[in-house]
Design a protein around this motif. Structure first.
Motif, PDB file in Angstrom:
ATOM      1  N   CYS A  45       0.866  -1.194   0.000  1.00 32.72           N
ATOM      2  CA  CYS A  45       0.000   0.000   0.000  1.00 32.72           C
ATOM      3  C   CYS A  45       0.898   1.238   0.000  1.00 32.72           C
ATOM      4  O   CYS A  45       1.716   1.399   0.916  1.00 32.72           O
ATOM      5  CB  CYS A  45      -0.893   0.006   1.244  1.00 32.72           C
ATOM      6  SG  CYS A  45      -1.734   1.595   1.487  1.00 32.72           S
ATOM      7  N   VAL A  86      -6.469  -2.226  -6.448  1.00 39.82           N
ATOM      8  CA  VAL A  86      -6.036  -3.145  -5.380  1.00 39.82           C
ATOM      9  C   VAL A  86      -5.379  -4.412  -5.938  1.00 39.82           C
ATOM     10  O   VAL A  86      -4.502  -4.994  -5.308  1.00 39.82           O
ATOM     11  CB  VAL A  86      -7.207  -3.519  -4.438  1.00 39.82           C
ATOM     12  CG1 VAL A  86      -7.568  -2.375  -3.518  1.00 39.82           C
ATOM     13  CG2 VAL A  86      -8.422  -3.997  -5.222  1.00 39.82           C
ATOM     14  N   CYS A  90      -2.312  -3.810  -2.685  1.00 38.36           N
ATOM     15  CA  CYS A  90      -2.448  -4.652  -1.481  1.00 38.36           C
ATOM     16  C   CYS A  90      -2.952  -6.058  -1.782  1.00 38.36           C
ATOM     17  O   CYS A  90      -2.353  -7.050  -1.319  1.00 38.36           O
ATOM     18  CB  CYS A  90      -3.355  -3.957  -0.473  1.00 38.36           C
ATOM     19  SG  CYS A  90      -4.966  -3.478  -1.145  1.00 38.36           S
ATOM     20  N   GLU A  91      -4.027  -6.166  -2.554  1.00 41.50           N
ATOM     21  CA  GLU A  91      -4.592  -7.499  -2.794  1.00 41.50           C
ATOM     22  C   GLU A  91      -3.669  -8.326  -3.685  1.00 41.50           C
ATOM     23  O   GLU A  91      -3.601  -9.555  -3.554  1.00 41.50           O
ATOM     24  CB  GLU A  91      -5.994  -7.384  -3.405  1.00 41.50           C
ATOM     25  CG  GLU A  91      -6.989  -6.811  -2.417  1.00 41.50           C
ATOM     26  CD  GLU A  91      -8.408  -6.710  -2.946  1.00 41.50           C
ATOM     27  OE1 GLU A  91      -8.751  -7.374  -3.952  1.00 41.50           O
ATOM     28  OE2 GLU A  91      -9.196  -5.947  -2.344  1.00 41.50           O
ATOM     29  N   GLY A 106      -9.904  -3.968  -0.246  1.00 43.02           N
ATOM     30  CA  GLY A 106     -10.595  -2.740  -0.644  1.00 43.02           C
ATOM     31  C   GLY A 106     -12.016  -2.701  -0.113  1.00 43.02           C
ATOM     32  O   GLY A 106     -12.475  -1.691   0.418  1.00 43.02           O
TER      33      GLY A 106
END
Ligand SMILES: Cc1cc2nc3c(=O)[nH]c(=O)nc-3n(C[C@H](O)[C@H](O)[C@H](O)COP(=O)(O)OP(=O)(O)OC[C@H]3O[C@@H](n4cnc5c(N)ncnc54)[C@H](O)[C@@H]3O)c2cc1C
Ligand code: SF4
Length: 441
Positions: A45, A86, A90-91, A106
């Motif tokens: 992130c 995302v 992050c994902e 998210g």
């Protein structure tokens, strides 16, 4: 209190794509998180939200604490929950992604933020007033983030914005499928509770001047984003609609937006995908994306490309528009030339070369261009040093003019521009400005 959870429609066919998670869905999803030590999602992130921490607080039904964890790193948590790519951040880094589905970070973030906005409780109180004044120019994600971080530290912030509404591209440019206008406006309202003075209709370069601001304020932060859509320089261009105006109208003035039956969209970045989505969802029977390079060079995210193909939009690669044909002001077709790819150009991509004698007419009754935005004009107007046409800054976000800082899209000479990067710039620039103001007593 602002209820932003409902995925309200900005226009008939463009309501928020993903519905909010129910309490049960959020609990099940949060329970899947492994709460990794040194979590890769947090590293990925750009604002380094402590993701396992906010997810754990969802699991323990502490939604207020969860939202606070998000906001401590990212004051625009509700926007970023919706617009962040995302899959790439992050994902994409979640350890569960390799063999199972990654955690829906998210959507969990949105769940916590929607709760926070629904409650309407202030999360931060400004520190004791420092007596220092900062002018922030441009109320997009970078300007809002910088203003909020400075106000939290007790500085007096005036945010000048040339448009009628604050929020920048979150308000005017990001398609309602991802972010409705009321989400951006709820964030602006929350930040103004920190005491930020927002003056709209104020434009640096017309009714504001840098020397005046430097005389009245202890520091200035420029977060002016980029300029208008670039011109193509082809005959008949006056009949082509600007993609940013097209999106803006779909969000703020949908009743007056006329959608063609057969729409050609020029460009193959994320803005082009958004314009094609609007055309398709609001009634066009045929939508064609025209791009002069190949599928490999297109700049849209892979997940956006997959999405638009599923929407039934057609692609013409290696195709360059050369002229618009119109009769009595009505668009009839877009004349295009077939292209071949040649040697690498200044952008490090193969340069498209027209194939002689390959021109053809693409029938279209509406043409929209989404060919990227111009570099920030303010840089030369203010005589600031530039890097590839963007405002040049040091690692402290200082420009070549003393006391003047900059961040967001207007400095993004390297790497892809995104909302979360702009938020992080604003946050880091606020820290630098704060250190300078404190050091100077
Ligand atoms: C169509 C489109 C879709 C996008 N979709 C996404 C997405 O889904 N996810 C994502 O992460 N990113 C997306 N982006 C990129 C993202 O919107 C930007 O990176 C982000 O908004 C940059 O924030 P900023 O504050 O630097 O600039 P902006 O959001 O552009 O804000 C700049 C502000 O400054 C104001 N301003 C400009 N000049 C002056 C002046 N002289 N005086 C006063 N005010 C001024 C403008 O009116 C504006 O409000 C998209 C961009 C576009 C164009
Ligand atoms: S990487 Fe995935 S599983 Fe690990 S903390 Fe982050 S979201 Fe949870």
């Amino acid at each position: 209190m602002a209820d932003i959870s409902h995925g309200r429609a900005d226009t008939n066919g463009l309501s928020e794509l993903l519905p909010p998670l129910t309490g049960n869905e959020a609990a099940v999803e949060a329970a899947r998180c492994l709460m990794c030590y040194d979590a890769p999602c947090t590293h990925a992130c750009p604002t380094h939200i402590d993701i396992p921490k906010f997810i754990k607080k969802i699991s323990s039904h502490n939604l207020r604490g969860s939202a606070r964890t998000i906001l401590e790193s990212n004051l625009l948590g509700a926007t970023c929950a919706r617009v962040c790519p995302v899959q790439e951040l992050c994902e994409g880094a979640c350890v569960l992604g390799a063999e199972h589905k990654p955690i829906a970070i998210g959507r969990l973030q949105r769940y916590a933020m929607d709760f926070a906005y629904g409650q309407g409780v202030p999360f931060f109180q400004p520190a004791k007033a420092t007596g220092k004044k900062v002018a922030v120019i441009g109320a997009g994600p970078a300007g809002l983030s910088c203003s909020g971080e400075l106000a939290k530290r007790g500085h007096s912030v005036t945010l000048f914005e040339k448009r009628d509404l604050a929020g920048g591209l979150s308000t005017y440019g990001i398609i309602g499928l991802r972010e409705p206008v009321d989400v951006a406006q709820a964030e602006v309202a929350m930040l103004s509770k920190l005491g930020i003075i927002i003056e709209t209709g104020k434009e640096l370069g017309t009714n504001l001047s840098l020397p005046d601001l430097q005389a009245k304020f202890d520091a200035v932060f420029l977060s002016v984003g980029l300029g208008a859509t670039t011109t193509l320089g082809i005959p008949g261009e006056e009949h082509i609609l600007d993609g940013l105006d097209y999106i803006e109208e779909s969000k703020l003035d949908a009743h007056n937006l006329v959608i063609g039956g057969n729409v050609a969209v020029i460009g193959a970045g994320n803005t082009a995908i958004d314009c094609a989505t609007i055309a398709k969802r609001l009634g066009a029977s045929q939508v064609t994306i025209v791009y002069r390079r190949s599928e490999k060079e297109m700049t849209a995210y892979a997940h956006e490309y997959d999405f638009i193909k599923r929407e039934g939009v057609r692609f013409l690669f290696l195709t360059q528009p050369v002229r618009v044909h119109a009769e009595n002001g009505t668009v009839k077709s877009l004349e295009c030339s077939r292209m071949n790819l040649g040697a690498l150009d200044a952008s490090d991509r193969p340069s498209p070369q027209p194939v002689p004698g390959s021109n053809f007419l693409l029938p279209a009754d509406q043409i929209v261009k989404a060919t990227g935005q111009e570099k920030p004009r303010l840089a030369s107007l203010l005589k600031l040093k530039t890097d590839k046409g963007f405002i040049q800054v040091s690692k402290e976000f200082a420009t070549s003019s003393p006391g003047v800082y900059a961040g967001g899209d207007c400095i993004r000479a390297h790497g892809a521009a995104s909302t979360v990067m702009a938020v992080q710039d604003g946050k880091l620039a606020a820290r630098s400005i704060h250190e300078r103001l404190v050091a100077h007593g």
